[in-house]
Design a protein around this motif. Structure first.
Motif, PDB file in Angstrom:
ATOM      1  N   ILE A 102       0.690  -1.262  -0.014  1.00 42.01           N
ATOM      2  CA  ILE A 102      -0.175  -0.082  -0.058  1.00 42.01           C
ATOM      3  C   ILE A 102       0.646   1.167   0.028  1.00 42.01           C
ATOM      4  O   ILE A 102       0.425   2.292  -0.498  1.00 42.01           O
ATOM      5  CB  ILE A 102      -0.879  -0.134   1.190  1.00 42.01           C
ATOM      6  CG1 ILE A 102      -2.062  -1.075   0.897  1.00 42.01           C
ATOM      7  CG2 ILE A 102      -1.621   1.369   1.371  1.00 42.01           C
ATOM      8  CD1 ILE A 102      -2.889  -1.462   2.135  1.00 42.01           C
ATOM      9  N   LEU A 103       2.008   1.192   0.734  1.00 42.28           N
ATOM     10  CA  LEU A 103       2.651   2.451   0.748  1.00 42.28           C
ATOM     11  C   LEU A 103       3.642   2.612  -0.290  1.00 42.28           C
ATOM     12  O   LEU A 103       4.003   3.826  -0.762  1.00 42.28           O
ATOM     13  CB  LEU A 103       3.527   2.444   2.259  1.00 42.28           C
ATOM     14  CG  LEU A 103       2.855   2.375   3.469  1.00 42.28           C
ATOM     15  CD1 LEU A 103       3.786   2.359   4.695  1.00 42.28           C
ATOM     16  CD2 LEU A 103       1.986   3.621   3.691  1.00 42.28           C
ATOM     17  N   THR A 104       4.012   1.738  -1.071  1.00 40.27           N
ATOM     18  CA  THR A 104       4.865   1.713  -2.085  1.00 40.27           C
ATOM     19  C   THR A 104       4.227   1.875  -3.468  1.00 40.27           C
ATOM     20  O   THR A 104       4.646   2.609  -4.128  1.00 40.27           O
ATOM     21  CB  THR A 104       5.838   0.341  -2.034  1.00 40.27           C
ATOM     22  OG1 THR A 104       6.673   0.314  -0.989  1.00 40.27           O
ATOM     23  CG2 THR A 104       6.951   0.623  -3.293  1.00 40.27           C
ATOM     24  N   GLU A 105       3.284   0.973  -3.625  1.00 37.59           N
ATOM     25  CA  GLU A 105       2.560   0.957  -4.872  1.00 37.59           C
ATOM     26  C   GLU A 105       1.460   2.178  -4.805  1.00 37.59           C
ATOM     27  O   GLU A 105       1.188   2.544  -5.956  1.00 37.59           O
ATOM     28  CB  GLU A 105       1.815  -0.440  -5.250  1.00 37.59           C
ATOM     29  CG  GLU A 105       2.812  -1.745  -5.283  1.00 37.59           C
ATOM     30  CD  GLU A 105       3.667  -1.494  -6.377  1.00 37.59           C
ATOM     31  OE1 GLU A 105       3.326  -1.225  -7.562  1.00 37.59           O
ATOM     32  OE2 GLU A 105       4.896  -2.026  -6.232  1.00 37.59           O
ATOM     33  N   TRP A 106       0.828   2.189  -3.970  1.00 37.97           N
ATOM     34  CA  TRP A 106      -0.018   3.360  -3.937  1.00 37.97           C
ATOM     35  C   TRP A 106       0.150   4.756  -3.419  1.00 37.97           C
ATOM     36  O   TRP A 106      -0.575   5.527  -3.378  1.00 37.97           O
ATOM     37  CB  TRP A 106      -1.497   2.890  -3.262  1.00 37.97           C
ATOM     38  CG  TRP A 106      -2.233   1.625  -3.755  1.00 37.97           C
ATOM     39  CD1 TRP A 106      -1.923   1.000  -5.160  1.00 37.97           C
ATOM     40  CD2 TRP A 106      -3.067   0.626  -3.265  1.00 37.97           C
ATOM     41  NE1 TRP A 106      -2.986  -0.005  -5.327  1.00 37.97           N
ATOM     42  CE2 TRP A 106      -3.589  -0.272  -4.222  1.00 37.97           C
ATOM     43  CE3 TRP A 106      -3.670   0.565  -1.857  1.00 37.97           C
ATOM     44  CZ2 TRP A 106      -4.217  -1.362  -3.969  1.00 37.97           C
ATOM     45  CZ3 TRP A 106      -4.659  -0.330  -1.740  1.00 37.97           C
ATOM     46  CH2 TRP A 106      -4.844  -1.330  -2.710  1.00 37.97           C
ATOM     47  N   LYS A 107       1.499   4.737  -2.849  1.00 41.01           N
ATOM     48  CA  LYS A 107       1.924   5.922  -2.268  1.00 41.01           C
ATOM     49  C   LYS A 107       0.989   6.440  -1.294  1.00 41.01           C
ATOM     50  O   LYS A 107       0.732   7.747  -1.298  1.00 41.01           O
ATOM     51  CB  LYS A 107       2.425   7.031  -3.245  1.00 41.01           C
ATOM     52  CG  LYS A 107       3.204   6.197  -4.777  1.00 41.01           C
ATOM     53  CD  LYS A 107       4.709   6.266  -4.239  1.00 41.01           C
ATOM     54  CE  LYS A 107       5.401   5.775  -5.321  1.00 41.01           C
ATOM     55  NZ  LYS A 107       6.313   4.586  -5.389  1.00 41.01           N
ATOM     56  N   ALA A 108       0.162   5.596  -0.405  1.00 42.99           N
ATOM     57  CA  ALA A 108      -0.729   6.198   0.329  1.00 42.99           C
ATOM     58  C   ALA A 108      -0.078   7.039   1.691  1.00 42.99           C
ATOM     59  O   ALA A 108       1.090   6.342   2.114  1.00 42.99           O
ATOM     60  CB  ALA A 108      -1.392   4.849   0.724  1.00 42.99           C
ATOM     61  N   PRO A 109      -0.771   8.064   1.923  1.00 42.22           N
ATOM     62  CA  PRO A 109      -0.435   8.664   3.124  1.00 42.22           C
ATOM     63  C   PRO A 109      -0.814   8.046   4.526  1.00 42.22           C
ATOM     64  O   PRO A 109       0.047   8.446   5.365  1.00 42.22           O
ATOM     65  CB  PRO A 109      -1.090  10.177   3.028  1.00 42.22           C
ATOM     66  CG  PRO A 109      -2.236   9.710   2.220  1.00 42.22           C
ATOM     67  CD  PRO A 109      -1.949   8.558   1.338  1.00 42.22           C
ATOM     68  N   ALA A 110      -1.483   7.112   4.455  1.00 36.99           N
ATOM     69  CA  ALA A 110      -1.915   6.676   5.701  1.00 36.99           C
ATOM     70  C   ALA A 110      -2.798   5.195   5.045  1.00 36.99           C
ATOM     71  O   ALA A 110      -3.284   5.081   4.075  1.00 36.99           O
ATOM     72  CB  ALA A 110      -2.807   7.260   6.534  1.00 36.99           C
ATOM     73  N   ILE A 111      -2.891   4.378   6.213  1.00 33.87           N
ATOM     74  CA  ILE A 111      -3.600   2.942   5.923  1.00 33.87           C
ATOM     75  C   ILE A 111      -4.834   2.868   7.197  1.00 33.87           C
ATOM     76  O   ILE A 111      -4.167   3.001   8.327  1.00 33.87           O
ATOM     77  CB  ILE A 111      -2.554   1.962   5.947  1.00 33.87           C
ATOM     78  CG1 ILE A 111      -1.897   1.916   4.775  1.00 33.87           C
ATOM     79  CG2 ILE A 111      -3.698   0.455   5.857  1.00 33.87           C
ATOM     80  CD1 ILE A 111      -0.695   1.011   4.879  1.00 33.87           C
ATOM     81  N   THR A 133      -0.221   5.932  10.007  1.00 29.53           N
ATOM     82  CA  THR A 133       0.210   7.206   9.046  1.00 29.53           C
ATOM     83  C   THR A 133       1.747   6.874   8.557  1.00 29.53           C
ATOM     84  O   THR A 133       2.554   6.490   9.181  1.00 29.53           O
ATOM     85  CB  THR A 133       0.351   8.183  10.092  1.00 29.53           C
ATOM     86  OG1 THR A 133      -0.882   8.493  10.474  1.00 29.53           O
ATOM     87  CG2 THR A 133       0.969   9.603   9.094  1.00 29.53           C
ATOM     88  N   ASN A 134       1.907   7.075   7.200  1.00 31.37           N
ATOM     89  CA  ASN A 134       3.102   7.050   6.625  1.00 31.37           C
ATOM     90  C   ASN A 134       4.033   7.939   7.017  1.00 31.37           C
ATOM     91  O   ASN A 134       3.809   9.135   6.481  1.00 31.37           O
ATOM     92  CB  ASN A 134       3.010   7.121   4.887  1.00 31.37           C
ATOM     93  CG  ASN A 134       3.964   6.616   4.171  1.00 31.37           C
ATOM     94  OD1 ASN A 134       5.129   6.472   4.763  1.00 31.37           O
ATOM     95  ND2 ASN A 134       3.803   6.561   2.875  1.00 31.37           N
ATOM     96  N   SER A 135       5.082   7.406   7.567  1.00 35.80           N
ATOM     97  CA  SER A 135       6.104   8.400   8.311  1.00 35.80           C
ATOM     98  C   SER A 135       7.102   8.797   7.202  1.00 35.80           C
ATOM     99  O   SER A 135       7.891   9.990   7.418  1.00 35.80           O
ATOM    100  CB  SER A 135       6.863   7.687   9.305  1.00 35.80           C
ATOM    101  OG  SER A 135       7.682   6.733   8.859  1.00 35.80           O
ATOM    102  N   LYS A 136       7.061   8.261   6.034  1.00 37.72           N
ATOM    103  CA  LYS A 136       8.089   8.853   5.127  1.00 37.72           C
ATOM    104  C   LYS A 136       7.453   9.897   4.017  1.00 37.72           C
ATOM    105  O   LYS A 136       7.948  10.508   3.003  1.00 37.72           O
ATOM    106  CB  LYS A 136       8.094   7.585   3.941  1.00 37.72           C
ATOM    107  CG  LYS A 136       9.148   6.517   4.858  1.00 37.72           C
ATOM    108  CD  LYS A 136       9.290   5.323   3.702  1.00 37.72           C
ATOM    109  CE  LYS A 136       9.852   4.226   4.776  1.00 37.72           C
ATOM    110  NZ  LYS A 136      10.080   3.233   3.914  1.00 37.72           N
ATOM    111  N   MET A 137       5.971  10.343   4.394  1.00 40.57           N
ATOM    112  CA  MET A 137       5.630  11.595   3.581  1.00 40.57           C
ATOM    113  C   MET A 137       5.576  12.593   4.407  1.00 40.57           C
ATOM    114  O   MET A 137       5.473  12.649   5.682  1.00 40.57           O
ATOM    115  CB  MET A 137       4.013  11.060   3.177  1.00 40.57           C
ATOM    116  CG  MET A 137       4.180   9.773   2.153  1.00 40.57           C
ATOM    117  SD  MET A 137       2.429   9.614   1.610  1.00 40.57           S
ATOM    118  CE  MET A 137       2.644  10.594   0.028  1.00 40.57           C
TER     119      MET A 137
END
Length: 150
Positions: free
Chosen positions: A100-109, A146-150
């Protein structure tokens, strides 16, 4: 390790049957919880499977944002009863989050987890965003990572 992702259209009839049977075996029969397993989200989701010798051992459904929730979500998280205790649930969540974080570049899940698994999900960084509530006779809680890389 045989981890694979499938769009709904890529699932053969045999593979789809295996997925649905596993989900019913665990969520309806094992958990003694009659509920509508077929919810019209499968067609828009990514299906993550781990198989050994052609038998699905672990499965999760990855639902794009805007379908169930505003955010992408992880659901129908399953490890076959005979395969539990081998770390597959941890690997399944790692693969799901990574996709989800890599393919969809999601800000959170977001996910809807059973309360007894709350600490497990928290170990990946998910935090509760709701109080506990009853869903089909089983206590659940909504959680967000939350995606900490964004």
């Amino acid at each position: 390790m045989d981890w694979k992702t499938y769009y709904f259209e890529e699932l053969t009839a045999k593979k789809l049957y295996e997925v649905l049977k596993l989900r019913v075996d665990v969520f309806v029969v094992e958990q003694n919880c009659p509920y509508p397993e077929l919810d019209n989200l499968d067609q828009q989701s990514i299906h993550l499977l781990y198989s050994e010798n052609g038998v699905i051992q672990a499965y999760a459904r990855l639902v794009p944002g805007g379908v169930k929730y505003d955010l992408p979500s992880i659901g129908r998280v399953i490890v076959r009863q005979e395969a539990r205790g081998r770390g597959l649930a941890k690997q399944l969540l790692e693969h799901s989050i990574d996709y989800i974080l890599t393919e969809w570049k999601a800000p959170a899940i977001q996910l809807q987890g059973q309360v007894y698994l709350q600490e497990f999900y928290q170990s990946f960084g998910f935090q509760p965003i709701s109080e506990s509530y009853d869903e089909d006779g089983i206590p659940h809680v909504d959680m967000k990572l939350t995606n900490s890389k964004m």
